[in-house]
Write a protein that holds these residues in place. Structure first.
Motif, short mmCIF file in Angstrom:
data_model
loop_
_atom_site.label_atom_id
_atom_site.label_comp_id
_atom_site.label_asym_id
_atom_site.label_seq_id
_atom_site.Cartn_x
_atom_site.Cartn_y
_atom_site.Cartn_z
N THR A 26 7.38 -38.97 -2.10
CA THR A 26 8.86 -37.84 -2.71
C THR A 26 8.29 -37.70 -4.46
N VAL A 27 7.32 -37.84 -4.94
CA VAL A 27 7.19 -37.39 -6.07
C VAL A 27 6.59 -35.59 -6.13
N ILE A 28 6.01 -35.83 -5.69
CA ILE A 28 4.65 -34.99 -4.56
C ILE A 28 6.12 -33.73 -3.85
N HIS A 29 6.84 -34.16 -3.38
CA HIS A 29 8.00 -33.34 -3.17
C HIS A 29 8.73 -32.58 -4.10
N MET A 30 8.97 -33.25 -4.98
CA MET A 30 10.15 -32.90 -5.88
C MET A 30 9.21 -32.11 -7.20
N VAL A 31 7.96 -31.93 -7.04
CA VAL A 31 7.63 -31.29 -7.70
C VAL A 31 7.55 -29.80 -7.66
N SER A 32 6.76 -30.20 -5.87
CA SER A 32 7.01 -28.39 -5.43
C SER A 32 8.11 -28.04 -5.09
N TRP A 33 9.70 -28.71 -5.32
CA TRP A 33 10.33 -27.79 -5.76
C TRP A 33 9.99 -26.98 -7.31
N ASN A 34 9.25 -27.83 -8.23
CA ASN A 34 9.58 -26.98 -8.96
C ASN A 34 8.67 -26.38 -10.02
N SER A 35 7.70 -26.66 -9.34
CA SER A 35 6.06 -25.75 -9.62
C SER A 35 5.11 -24.63 -8.87
N ARG A 36 5.86 -23.56 -8.85
CA ARG A 36 4.81 -22.73 -7.55
C ARG A 36 3.19 -23.50 -7.71
N SER A 37 2.71 -23.01 -8.80
CA SER A 37 1.35 -23.18 -8.74
C SER A 37 1.06 -24.70 -8.76
N PHE A 38 1.39 -25.39 -8.89
CA PHE A 38 0.85 -26.63 -8.26
C PHE A 38 1.61 -26.33 -7.12
N THR A 39 2.27 -25.88 -5.87
CA THR A 39 1.97 -25.96 -4.79
C THR A 39 1.51 -25.65 -3.40
N ASP A 40 0.68 -23.67 -4.51
CA ASP A 40 -0.16 -22.47 -4.72
C ASP A 40 -1.66 -23.82 -4.52
N TRP A 41 -1.68 -24.37 -5.37
CA TRP A 41 -3.18 -24.80 -5.64
C TRP A 41 -2.95 -26.21 -3.96
N TYR A 42 -1.59 -26.92 -4.30
CA TYR A 42 -2.01 -28.04 -2.83
C TYR A 42 -2.22 -27.26 -1.40
N ARG A 43 -1.89 -26.02 -1.16
CA ARG A 43 -1.36 -25.42 0.33
C ARG A 43 -3.33 -25.02 0.42
N LEU A 44 -4.03 -24.32 -1.03
CA LEU A 44 -5.25 -23.76 -0.87
C LEU A 44 -6.60 -25.16 -0.95
N HIS A 45 -6.55 -26.31 -1.63
CA HIS A 45 -7.07 -27.02 -1.83
C HIS A 45 -7.11 -28.36 -0.79
N VAL A 46 -5.62 -29.09 -0.85
CA VAL A 46 -5.89 -29.99 -0.60
C VAL A 46 -4.94 -30.12 1.18
N PHE A 47 -4.22 -29.01 1.55
CA PHE A 47 -3.72 -29.05 2.65
C PHE A 47 -4.70 -28.76 3.31
N PRO A 48 -5.59 -27.81 3.30
CA PRO A 48 -6.86 -27.86 4.70
C PRO A 48 -7.48 -29.28 4.87
N ILE A 49 -7.49 -30.52 4.33
CA ILE A 49 -7.93 -32.16 4.43
C ILE A 49 -7.42 -31.98 5.62
N TRP A 50 -5.66 -32.31 5.64
CA TRP A 50 -4.76 -32.62 6.25
C TRP A 50 -5.26 -31.41 7.84
N THR A 51 -5.41 -30.76 7.93
CA THR A 51 -5.36 -29.69 9.92
C THR A 51 -6.97 -30.02 9.85
N SER A 52 -8.02 -30.27 9.05
CA SER A 52 -8.96 -30.96 9.45
C SER A 52 -9.15 -32.27 9.92
N LEU A 53 -8.51 -32.94 9.65
CA LEU A 53 -8.65 -34.03 9.84
C LEU A 53 -7.80 -34.74 10.82
N ILE A 54 -6.38 -34.44 10.78
CA ILE A 54 -5.21 -34.58 11.62
C ILE A 54 -5.51 -33.93 12.85
#
Length: 378
Positions: A26-54
């Motif tokens: 829930t905290v991650i979701h709330m941060v994404s609503w309020n910080s584009r820089s966090f969301t852009d970083w998450y999409r570029l560096h963290v999200f690919p982990i889930w794509t690759s793993l799952i």
């Protein structure tokens, strides 16, 4: 007594783990609503982990794992409803013996909440492709729309004569299904050279078994965040497949906005070396552009513009009349009912995630196509 205390401790740890995960997500979701820089970083560096793993785990199966899980979830919900009824009738005696089932349901809920949030909802708040790669302040008007429309119509007319066709004059891919998948992956990876978040691993797309039901929802494809799969409708008119696969692949890379996924389905296909993919890409946006031209360009000017030839008009369809007949024959519910329910779900999902114009946002691909051609002409 000691066993009872151990059970109490385990239950306490279990509850704390569940609450901690729910809080963290829930905290991650709330941060994404309020910080584009966090969301852009998450999409570029963290999200690919889930794509690759799952995605790699789901890729071990030839069919759509997400589709199987949805069916299993429906049966589980029905079974739990029956068991709950039995428990109530037994005055709770049966419920006390079902702690394992309840814990299982809790973890299923947490998994769905986590994957929907981390693999979908968070990315709604990333910087848009127009803001990041185009001139978002440009004031494009009628002339730019006409130029983009003319480019698309002209190329579609040209390619309609180049693609291979079957005895019914429908376009068919000159190769195997696996070769088509490989071409789509190659096209998307090429886009990754311009748009970094599109680079990297892509699993094979998955055909949906219930494609007749999917057709009643007017869906060409669907992305399952909980299994990281790009799924496509096997009943749809065949030339729709490449652009649909690339559209769903863009979701696998964190492009959640539908207009942007439409854009990448278009761009990846038309920049491919394969004429079949190119034709699919142009057809995927032709309807959006043609509708905007009808709304924005006076009739006397429209009469002077290039027009789609007869073959392009025949190919620019979701399903043929014969395919619709087959869909209706297998329908359990009416298509109107299924389509309305799907529209309500999609509209609600989009508006809840900050997309104020809901399903109308799909048509914003027109501006992205205009941006694409405007940039090419510089």
């Amino acid at each position: 007594m000691k066993t009872w205390k151990k059970l109490k401790i385990l239950q306490s740890v279990h509850h704390k783990c569940l609450l901690f995960l729910l809080f963290l997500i829930t905290v991650i979701h709330m941060v994404s609503w309020n910080s584009r820089s966090f969301t852009d970083w998450y999409r570029l560096h963290v999200f690919p982990i889930w794509t690759s793993l799952i995605g790699r785990m789901s890729g071990l199966f030839t069919g759509s794992v997400g589709e199987i899980l949805i069916v299993a979830g429906i049966f589980l919900a029905l079974a739990e409803a029956v068991l709950l009824t039995v428990s109530v009738l037994s005055r709770g005696r049966f419920l006390r013996r079902r702690s394992f089932h309840l814990r299982l349901i809790c973890w299923i809920f947490v998994y769905i909440y986590a994957t929907e949030t981390l693999n979908c909802y968070v990315m709604y708040h990333a910087t848009t492709v127009e803001e990041q790669f185009f001139d978002s302040g440009a004031d494009y008007g009628r002339q730019e729309l006409i130029e983009a429309y003319t480019q698309v119509v002209t190329k579609a007319n040209e390619l309609s004569a180049r693609v291979k066709r079957n005895a019914d004059k429908a376009p068919v891919y000159d190769g195997s299904k696996e070769e088509l998948y490989a071409q789509c992956i190659r096209a998307m990876r090429a886009q990754g050279e311009v748009y970094p978040y599109l680079a990297g691993y892509y699993p094979d797309p998955k055909p949906i078994r219930a494609s007749h039901f999917m057709s009643q929802q007017y869906l060409l494809g669907i992305y399952f965040p909980f299994t990281m799969e790009a799924n496509y409708n096997t009943v749809m008119y065949p030339v729709n497949m490449p652009a649909t696969i690339c559209h769903e692949y863009s979701h696998l890379k964190g492009v959640i906005l539908e207009d942007e996924a439409n854009y990448f389905g278009f761009a990846a296909c038309i920049e491919s070396e394969d004429p079949y993919l190119q034709y699919s890409g142009y057809l995927s946006v032709l309807g959006y552009l043609a509708r905007q031209v009808r709304q924005s360009v006076p009739e006397e000017i429209r009469k002077t513009l290039a027009a789609a030839n007869e073959q392009v008009c025949k190919d620019d369809v979701f399903l043929t009349e014969e395919q619709w007949e087959q869909v209706e024959k297998k329908a359990i519910l009416s298509t109107d009912t299924v389509n309305q329910a799907t529209n309500v779900f999609l509209e609600t999902n989009l508006t809840m995630n900050g997309i104020e114009d809901g399903m109308n946002s799909y048509s914003r691909v027109v501006r992205l196509v205009i941006c694409y051609y405007a940039q090419k002409m510089k």
